[in-house]
Each structure stands twice: as C-alpha cells, then as structure tokens.
Motif scaffolding. Structure first.
Motif, PDB file in Angstrom:
ATOM      1  N   LEU A 190       0.843  -1.185   0.000  1.00 43.87           N
ATOM      2  CA  LEU A 190       0.000   0.000   0.000  1.00 43.87           C
ATOM      3  C   LEU A 190       0.889   1.250   0.000  1.00 43.87           C
ATOM      4  CD1 LEU A 190      -3.083   0.527   0.133  1.00 43.87           C
ATOM      5  CD2 LEU A 190      -2.803   0.844   2.600  1.00 43.87           C
ATOM      6  N   SER A 191       0.546   2.238  -0.846  1.00 43.99           N
ATOM      7  CA  SER A 191       1.342   3.466  -0.905  1.00 43.99           C
ATOM      8  C   SER A 191       0.427   4.674  -1.013  1.00 43.99           C
ATOM      9  CB  SER A 191       2.304   3.442  -2.096  1.00 43.99           C
ATOM     10  OG  SER A 191       1.588   3.390  -3.314  1.00 43.99           O
ATOM     11  N   ILE A 192       0.939   5.830  -0.544  1.00 39.32           N
ATOM     12  CA  ILE A 192       0.184   7.077  -0.674  1.00 39.32           C
ATOM     13  C   ILE A 192       1.022   8.069  -1.487  1.00 39.32           C
ATOM     14  CG2 ILE A 192      -1.143   6.772   1.438  1.00 39.32           C
ATOM     15  CD1 ILE A 192       0.736   8.657   2.860  1.00 39.32           C
ATOM     16  N   THR A 193       0.299   8.897  -2.242  1.00 40.00           N
ATOM     17  CA  THR A 193       0.932   9.889  -3.107  1.00 40.00           C
ATOM     18  C   THR A 193       0.185  11.217  -2.944  1.00 40.00           C
ATOM     19  OG1 THR A 193       1.425   8.143  -4.715  1.00 40.00           O
ATOM     20  CG2 THR A 193       1.649  10.425  -5.458  1.00 40.00           C
ATOM     21  N   PRO A 194       0.901  12.314  -2.709  1.00 40.01           N
ATOM     22  CA  PRO A 194       2.350  12.487  -2.601  1.00 40.01           C
ATOM     23  C   PRO A 194       2.909  11.684  -1.436  1.00 40.01           C
ATOM     24  CG  PRO A 194       1.230  14.625  -2.779  1.00 40.01           C
ATOM     25  CD  PRO A 194       0.195  13.609  -2.529  1.00 40.01           C
ATOM     26  N   SER A 195       4.140  11.229  -1.627  1.00 43.92           N
ATOM     27  CA  SER A 195       4.756  10.393  -0.606  1.00 43.92           C
ATOM     28  C   SER A 195       5.258  11.250   0.546  1.00 43.92           C
ATOM     29  CB  SER A 195       5.920   9.612  -1.222  1.00 43.92           C
ATOM     30  OG  SER A 195       6.904  10.496  -1.723  1.00 43.92           O
ATOM     31  N   GLY A 196       5.533  10.626   1.654  1.00 41.13           N
ATOM     32  CA  GLY A 196       6.056  11.326   2.816  1.00 41.13           C
ATOM     33  C   GLY A 196       5.137  11.204   3.999  1.00 41.13           C
ATOM     34  N   ASP A 197       5.734  11.286   5.178  1.00 40.02           N
ATOM     35  CA  ASP A 197       4.959  11.173   6.405  1.00 40.02           C
ATOM     36  C   ASP A 197       4.280  12.488   6.779  1.00 40.02           C
ATOM     37  OD1 ASP A 197       5.791   8.549   6.614  1.00 40.02           O
ATOM     38  OD2 ASP A 197       7.539   9.049   7.844  1.00 40.02           O
ATOM     39  N   ASP A 203      -6.419  26.325   0.956  1.00 35.20           N
ATOM     40  CA  ASP A 203      -6.024  25.548  -0.216  1.00 35.20           C
ATOM     41  C   ASP A 203      -6.918  24.321  -0.386  1.00 35.20           C
ATOM     42  OD1 ASP A 203      -4.046  27.305  -0.751  1.00 35.20           O
ATOM     43  OD2 ASP A 203      -2.374  25.988  -0.190  1.00 35.20           O
ATOM     44  N   SER A 204      -6.785  23.687  -1.548  1.00 36.70           N
ATOM     45  CA  SER A 204      -7.428  22.396  -1.803  1.00 36.70           C
ATOM     46  C   SER A 204      -6.389  21.452  -2.382  1.00 36.70           C
ATOM     47  CB  SER A 204      -8.592  22.561  -2.802  1.00 36.70           C
ATOM     48  OG  SER A 204      -9.606  23.397  -2.286  1.00 36.70           O
ATOM     49  N   PHE A 205      -6.447  20.185  -1.992  1.00 35.21           N
ATOM     50  CA  PHE A 205      -5.536  19.186  -2.553  1.00 35.21           C
ATOM     51  C   PHE A 205      -6.089  17.800  -2.247  1.00 35.21           C
ATOM     52  CE2 PHE A 205      -4.211  18.247   1.605  1.00 35.21           C
ATOM     53  CZ  PHE A 205      -3.161  17.344   1.630  1.00 35.21           C
ATOM     54  N   PHE A 206      -5.445  16.752  -2.817  1.00 27.76           N
ATOM     55  CA  PHE A 206      -5.884  15.394  -2.512  1.00 27.76           C
ATOM     56  C   PHE A 206      -4.663  14.500  -2.341  1.00 27.76           C
ATOM     57  CE2 PHE A 206      -5.308  15.174  -7.064  1.00 27.76           C
ATOM     58  CZ  PHE A 206      -4.865  13.883  -7.311  1.00 27.76           C
ATOM     59  N   VAL A 207      -4.875  13.411  -1.615  1.00 27.08           N
ATOM     60  CA  VAL A 207      -3.840  12.392  -1.391  1.00 27.08           C
ATOM     61  C   VAL A 207      -4.402  11.068  -1.891  1.00 27.08           C
ATOM     62  CG1 VAL A 207      -2.427  11.176   0.291  1.00 27.08           C
ATOM     63  CG2 VAL A 207      -2.932  13.615   0.610  1.00 27.08           C
ATOM     64  N   SER A 208      -3.623  10.390  -2.702  1.00 26.38           N
ATOM     65  CA  SER A 208      -4.059   9.126  -3.295  1.00 26.38           C
ATOM     66  C   SER A 208      -3.495   7.953  -2.497  1.00 26.38           C
ATOM     67  CB  SER A 208      -3.578   9.046  -4.747  1.00 26.38           C
ATOM     68  OG  SER A 208      -3.897   7.797  -5.307  1.00 26.38           O
ATOM     69  N   CYS A 209      -4.342   6.971  -2.259  1.00 25.22           N
ATOM     70  CA  CYS A 209      -3.918   5.737  -1.593  1.00 25.22           C
ATOM     71  C   CYS A 209      -4.231   4.573  -2.538  1.00 25.22           C
ATOM     72  CB  CYS A 209      -4.666   5.563  -0.270  1.00 25.22           C
ATOM     73  SG  CYS A 209      -4.264   4.023   0.605  1.00 25.22           S
ATOM     74  N   SER A 210      -3.210   3.766  -2.875  1.00 26.86           N
ATOM     75  CA  SER A 210      -3.426   2.715  -3.878  1.00 26.86           C
ATOM     76  C   SER A 210      -2.401   1.601  -3.694  1.00 26.86           C
ATOM     77  CB  SER A 210      -3.311   3.304  -5.293  1.00 26.86           C
ATOM     78  OG  SER A 210      -2.007   3.813  -5.496  1.00 26.86           O
ATOM     79  N   ARG A 224      -1.124   3.068   5.866  1.00 24.87           N
ATOM     80  CA  ARG A 224      -0.135   4.126   5.715  1.00 24.87           C
ATOM     81  C   ARG A 224      -0.749   5.402   6.306  1.00 24.87           C
ATOM     82  NH1 ARG A 224       2.415   0.405   4.901  1.00 24.87           N
ATOM     83  NH2 ARG A 224       3.841  -0.112   3.185  1.00 24.87           N
ATOM     84  N   THR A 225       0.092   6.172   7.030  1.00 23.04           N
ATOM     85  CA  THR A 225      -0.381   7.379   7.728  1.00 23.04           C
ATOM     86  C   THR A 225       0.478   8.585   7.336  1.00 23.04           C
ATOM     87  OG1 THR A 225      -1.184   6.089   9.610  1.00 23.04           O
ATOM     88  CG2 THR A 225      -0.783   8.436   9.983  1.00 23.04           C
ATOM     89  N   PHE A 226      -0.173   9.729   7.197  1.00 21.60           N
ATOM     90  CA  PHE A 226       0.579  10.982   7.035  1.00 21.60           C
ATOM     91  C   PHE A 226      -0.009  12.020   7.976  1.00 21.60           C
ATOM     92  CE2 PHE A 226      -3.004  11.843   4.236  1.00 21.60           C
ATOM     93  CZ  PHE A 226      -3.241  13.208   4.405  1.00 21.60           C
ATOM     94  N   GLN A 227       0.834  12.974   8.362  1.00 24.26           N
ATOM     95  CA  GLN A 227       0.390  14.060   9.234  1.00 24.26           C
ATOM     96  C   GLN A 227       0.164  15.307   8.399  1.00 24.26           C
ATOM     97  OE1 GLN A 227       3.004  14.983  12.486  1.00 24.26           O
ATOM     98  NE2 GLN A 227       1.551  16.392  13.464  1.00 24.26           N
ATOM     99  N   LEU A 228      -1.006  15.912   8.551  1.00 25.91           N
ATOM    100  CA  LEU A 228      -1.359  17.112   7.802  1.00 25.91           C
ATOM    101  C   LEU A 228      -1.094  18.346   8.655  1.00 25.91           C
ATOM    102  CD1 LEU A 228      -2.674  18.446   5.300  1.00 25.91           C
ATOM    103  CD2 LEU A 228      -4.877  18.235   6.484  1.00 25.91           C
TER     104      LEU A 228
END
Length: 422
Positions: free
Chosen positions: A2-9, A17-24, A98-102
């Motif tokens: 499993l990976s998220i994009t953009p990458s990074g923790d 702003d507006s944006f999205f994170v892909s998990c696939s 997979r986890t990221f901090q916003l």
C-alpha cells in the motif's frame, strides 16, 4: 504493498487551499480501501453518493487513472483539519496501512493594514502593520528602501507588538514610503512579503515661498490675489478685509484648491483698494498673511500693425506708452478670420521685446487682430482692429516638377513601344 501519493509522512498546505492524497496498491487483490481522520473516524462520504451541493469539504473519491485505491480530497482547508490521516486496506490477504500528518499553515496577509497612514508632527507616532500568519511572522521595516535599525532614538518597536513602528519626534522629513516586511519561517516552508505604506505627516500650514504681498489694479480692472500654504490636513482658506469675511459676489470670486486660494476681484470702486488678509487654518494651527492691493495706472492702449505677411504667419509691431513706475511687460494679441465673432478669437501672449509672430495661419486668408498692453496693474483696452491677408501658396515649382515627371514618363513610354515592335 500500500502506498500514498504524494509520498512522505508529512503534508504541509496553507489554509484555504485544496488538494488530494491518493492511496493505492499495484497488488493483485486490493480490498476495503478506506481513510480515517485524526479522531479515528472513517471518512465515508463519496463524491456522487450525495447531492453536489452537499459534498463535504473532506470526502473520498474513486482512485484516479484506473489504479486500485481511493483518493482523500480536501477542499478549502481550515486549521481544524490538522492531524493524522490513515489509509488502510487488505492487500493480497494482508491488512496494511499508511499514515501521514497534515499541517495547515496560515499565509501572510496584510488585509487590515491601511495603505495610507499619518504621523503627528513634533510628537511620537505609530505606523501600523497588521500582518497575520501562522507560524507567526517576524517583522522588519524599511524607509525609502533603507532598513530601519532600532539602535538610535528615532525608531522603536511598539509596546503592543512588533507589528507597530514608533517614530519619535516626528518631522516633515519622516513622510514618505515605508515598507513593512513580514518573514515567515518553519521547518516546512518559508515566505517573505512586503506591504508598502504611504506615510504623511500632519502639520500646521506653512507658507510657500515667493508669494507676492503687494498687488496693483485700477477701477474697472481685474486682479487675482493668491495665497498658497502647504498643510496636512489641507488648510481651509478665509479672506478678510477690514475685519469682515469676504464672500463671493458679482465683483468677487474665490477659487480654492488643495494648497491654494485665489481671490479674484473686479475693482468697481476705490474702496476696494487696501489690505486683504488671507487666513490658512487646519486643526494644528493658523497662519495669516496681508496682501496690499494698491491703485495702479491702467496701461495705455497699444498700437499694432503688421510688418510682414507670409503664407502661414503674420509678423507684428507692437508698442505702447510706458509709465516709468509701471512699465509695459507684455502684450496680448487676439486674432480671428474676418467675419468671425470675437468670442471665437484665438489669443497669444507675448513678453515685451520678443518677436511678435502669429504662426499656424491658413494661407490666402483675411485675418483681423487687436492687441492690449499689460503692466503689473493689469491689461489695457484693446487697440484698433488691424486687417491683413496671408499670402497665397505659389504653384510654379509644383508645375515644374509635374512637367519633369511627365517628360520622363513620355520617354519611358517611347522606349517600351520600341521594344514591342522590334
């Protein structure tokens, strides 16, 4: 896997702003892909599952480009959206996450800072720079492109915060362009913005140099008395004679501008000569100046004659009797085509001793002109009318040129015919 994009923790964005994170995943079997928010809540609102106008700011959408996954979409991000977001799924029979901090930062903004500000002369005054941002910015000041240092007694940081600049013992030299520079720095990004502030200094009226304190006119003459004083705020002007405030009438007009007042008088009787007081006043102070209007000699009526007529101009000779104490300084010439009314006439002003030439006239046209003389007391009556016709354009040289061209064309035509019949 499993990976998220953009990458990074960590993901860092700005408020609004507006944006999205892909998990696939590229695995063979990917099941139960889901996102959870900072409080462990599942984010289950799909675009398309609710009416368009009810889609939450934070929602999920099907994975893009055909990959196996789910996109987490943020719109108009707020500071409350900060925290950890986790994507989880069953990948080939194994539970993965997979986890990221916003992080949500606030951009620099000067929206509450006035672009024009005022200092008070002779006292300590503050210039405001209301800048917002998170992380909190550091403030630097510039004046006329030079950095401001706090190492002398002229400038100080405002006690109610670094966004204010205290200017001590304000003078007129402190007016000008200031720049408030905000520097925002964190481990994730940096930003610098400047905001220009036009600073003016409130001060009492000051007389401008080279103003006349004496004027001349004569009965039936017109005269302008001018009073100029620079002030901030702009001064209010008042004209006074013999203790009475002057108001507009048939013989009196007053024209006020930002830093100037003109009292225009048509002298109808001798009592109008005397002392006129101009008062310039604002909230910081008052100035008064006396302008003495004295009786002068009306200029003598000049004589005018045309000494030479050209195609587009008339050369004049102008003269008038001089009063030794009030010599002639200039002439005004009015001119028009014969038959036109004088109200449509053109006018030219000539300094005495210059060449008196009226240019820009039509050829072969009859003109009428008249002149008046000027001294410090005003203008004379007009002279007698003078009529003169401008010269006609000569076409001799034009015909000669045309004949030459015609001869050349005939020769060329003969050569062409010769070639054809060879």
């Amino acid at each position: 896997m499993l990976s998220i994009t953009p990458s990074g923790d960590e993901q860092s964005v700005f408020q609004g702003d507006s944006f999205f994170v892909s998990c696939s995943s590229e695995a063979t079997t990917v099941q139960r892909v889901m996102w959870t928010g900072p409080e462990g809540q599942q984010i289950t609102d799909y675009k398309g599952s609710v009416p368009y106008n009810e889609i939450p700011r934070i929602h999920v959408e099907d994975g893009r480009s055909g990959h196996k996954g789910v996109d987490l979409v943020f719109e108009n991000i707020t500071r409350m959206d900060r925290g950890n977001y986790t994507c989880s799924a069953n990948v080939d029979g194994v539970e993965e996450s997979r986890t990221f901090q916003l992080f949500v930062d606030k951009r620099l903004s000067f929206k509450n800072t006035p672009a024009v500000q005022y200092l008070e002369e002779g006292v300590s005054s503050k210039i405001r720079c209301d800048v917002e941002g998170d992380p909190a910015p550091r403030i630097k000041w510039r004046f006329q492109t030079r950095d401001i240092a706090y190492t002398n007694d002229k400038y100080a940081v405002s006690p109610d915060g670094p966004s204010g600049l205290i200017v001590h013992n304000v003078t007129l030299n402190d007016a000008g362009e200031y720049q408030c520079m905000a520097l925002q720095l964190s481990l994730r990004h940096s930003d610098i913005k400047e905001f220009p502030i036009s600073v003016k200094v409130h001060h009492m009226p000051m007389w401008l140099d080279d103003q006349k304190v004496q004027a001349y006119s004569y009965v039936t003459g017109e005269v302008n008395l001018t009073c100029e004083a620079e002030a901030e705020p702009h001064a209010n002007f008042t004209w006074i004679k013999e203790g009475e405030v002057i108001t507009p009438s048939d013989s009196v007009q007053i024209f006020d501008d930002d830093h100037k007042s003109i009292l225009q008088l048509t002298v109808t009787h001798p009592e109008m000569f005397g002392d006129y007081v101009c008062k310039a006043e604002n909230k910081l102070g008052t100035l008064e100046r006396v302008i003495i209007l004295e009786k002068g000699a009306k200029p003598a009526v000049p004589t005018a004659k045309v000494t030479h007529a050209d195609v587009n101009s008339l050369h004049l000779a102008l003269s008038a009797k001089n009063y030794p104490e009030m010599p002639i300084v200039a002439y005004r010439v009015q001119y028009k085509m014969a038959g036109d009314d004088w109200k449509f006439a053109h006018a030219m002003e000539f300094v005495k001793g210059d060449k008196y030439i009226i240019n820009g006239l039509a050829d072969d046209t009859l003109y009428v002109l008249r002149a008046s003389a000027k001294n410090v007391a005003g203008y004379s009556d007009f002279s007698e009318e003078v009529m003169e016709k401008t010269k006609k354009v000569k076409f001799d040289s034009v015909f000669a040129s045309c004949n030459a061209i015609g001869s050349s064309a005939a020769i060329l035509f003969s050569l062409v015919l010769s070639i054809i019949f060879l």
